[in-house]
Design an enzyme around this catalytic site. Structure first.
Site, PDB file in Angstrom:
ATOM      1  CG  ASP A 224       1.500 -13.821  -4.253  1.00  0.00           C
ATOM      2  OD1 ASP A 224       0.451 -13.819  -3.649  1.00  0.00           O
ATOM      3  OD2 ASP A 224       2.125 -13.131  -5.207  1.00  0.00           O
TER       4      ASP A 224
ATOM      5  CD  GLU B 272      -6.280 -12.493  -6.204  1.00  0.00           C
ATOM      6  OE1 GLU B 272      -5.856 -12.255  -7.511  1.00  0.00           O
ATOM      7  OE2 GLU B 272      -6.018 -11.491  -5.327  1.00  0.00           O
TER       8      GLU B 272
HETATM    9  O1  FUB Z   1       0.892 -10.958  -6.206  1.00  0.00           O
HETATM   10  C1  FUB Z   1       0.241 -10.703  -7.225  1.00  0.00           C
HETATM   11  C2  FUB Z   1      -1.099 -11.262  -7.109  1.00  0.00           C
HETATM   12  O2  FUB Z   1      -1.520 -10.635  -6.199  1.00  0.00           O
HETATM   13  C3  FUB Z   1      -1.204 -12.642  -7.063  1.00  0.00           C
HETATM   14  O3  FUB Z   1      -1.018 -13.540  -8.168  1.00  0.00           O
HETATM   15  C4  FUB Z   1      -2.613 -12.658  -6.278  1.00  0.00           C
HETATM   16  O4  FUB Z   1      -3.041 -13.792  -5.668  1.00  0.00           O
HETATM   17  C5  FUB Z   1      -2.423 -11.417  -5.259  1.00  0.00           C
HETATM   18  O5  FUB Z   1      -1.833 -12.000  -4.131  1.00  0.00           O
END
Ligand code: FUB
Length: 304
Positions: free
Chosen positions: A16, A194
């Site tokens: 991330d 996301e």
């Molecule tokens: O790293 C945890 C979660 O997985 C993140 O919040 C999302 O974007 C995905 O990468």
């Protein structure tokens, strides 16, 4: 001329990536996948910071904020983003609440490398699981925007203090249409999943995000653009195809010393995979009309 190799960080698993340029330095905030998993799921307790002045040599600033700093959180130190305003640094962090659901915490610091101090209560807490992956941007008129969400893209208008938002407008839900985010197999029937990354370049606003193609179980990166900070969004195309090795990906975009970079994550570090990811970077160029061609996965970047 030296070259920086991917993955950028090899001492721990990181994911991330959230770049922030301040002066002559690029700061890279990341999440941290612990080596030892709890319940065979993402095991993430703190946020890390690395910095560089040349894209090749990276300084490790260690843990700069953690679940221990947020009394109402108990797990899932997920994808953050940082921004500077009025000589203060704000770090927006999704976390799991002790009484269930996800919410967005904010840490404030006088320096990019912290220490960050939790503001107290959650900034965004709708009582559902959509409140993850905040992305923050301040426009030229001073209005700050915080977009976030999985499976829906939502936003709030931040107040100038950056730790509260305009409650008269509240949380705005972006219309999730195929015209805006392309066809895909995530819950909204679009490709948006996301990890939004919101910014402006010239007069075009960009929403880069992690996406699921039709019938795909691994995320790629895609983008949409708009002439306004609040849409309507127009689907732009695939920014990076599925990289494999881990089903998530997560974009972070920055311009630094005249170059444009896409930060992302893969499972390519030794021992890596689904819950053990590693942050990488690729240089790219914009087309004259602002569009971006699909960026190939790369194994290195040049020194700047
Ligand atoms: O790293 C945890 C979660 O997985 C993140 O919040 C999302 O974007 C995905 O990468």
């Amino acid at each position: 001329m030296k070259a920086g190799k991917n993955p950028i960080i090899t001492s721990i698993y990181t994911a991330d990536p959230a770049p922030m340029v301040d002066g002559d330095t690029l700061y890279l905030y990341t999440t941290h996948d612990e080596d030892e998993l709890v319940d065979n799921f993402y095991t993430m307790n703190d946020w890390r910071l690395f910095s560089t002045k040349n894209m090749v040599d990276w300084e490790d600033h260690g843990r700069i904020f953690s679940l221990d700093d947020i009394p109402w959180a108990d797990a899932r130190a997920w994808a953050p983003q940082a921004i500077k305003r009025n000589d203060k640094y704000y770090l927006y962090c999704p976390v799991h609440k002790k009484d269930s659901g996800m919410a967005i915490a904010v840490g404030v610091s006088d320096k990019p490398e912290g220490p960050f101090v939790n503001i107290g209560e959650p900034l965004v807490d709708e009582g559902d699981w959509n409140d993850i992956d905040p992305t923050v941007f301040i426009d030229d008129d001073g209005q700050a925007y915080l977009y976030f969400g999985n499976p829906e893209l939502r936003y709030v208008l931040l107040n100038e203090d950056m730790v509260s938002y305009d409650k008269s407008i509240g949380v705005v839900k972006v219309p999730m249409t195929v015209e805006s985010f392309g066809a895909g197999s995530h819950d909204t029937g679009t490709s948006y999943a996301e990890g939004p990354w919101f910014y402006r370049r010239n007069n075009l606003y960009y929403m880069v995000y992690a996406a699921f193609g039709v019938d795909k179980k691994t995320e790629h990166l895609a983008y949409a653009t708009s002439s306004s900070p609040v849409g309507p969004w127009k689907y732009g195309g695939v920014l990076m195809t599925e990289e494999g090795g881990t089903f998530t990906n997560h974009p972070g975009i920055a311009d630094f010393k005249g170059h444009s970079y896409l930060f992302y994550h893969t499972g390519q570090l030794a021992g890596g995979g689904l819950f053990h990811r590693s942050v990488c970077v690729a240089e790219f160029k914009y087309n004259a009309d602002g569009s971006i061609d699909t960026i190939p996965k790369c194994d290195h970047v040049e020194e700047v």
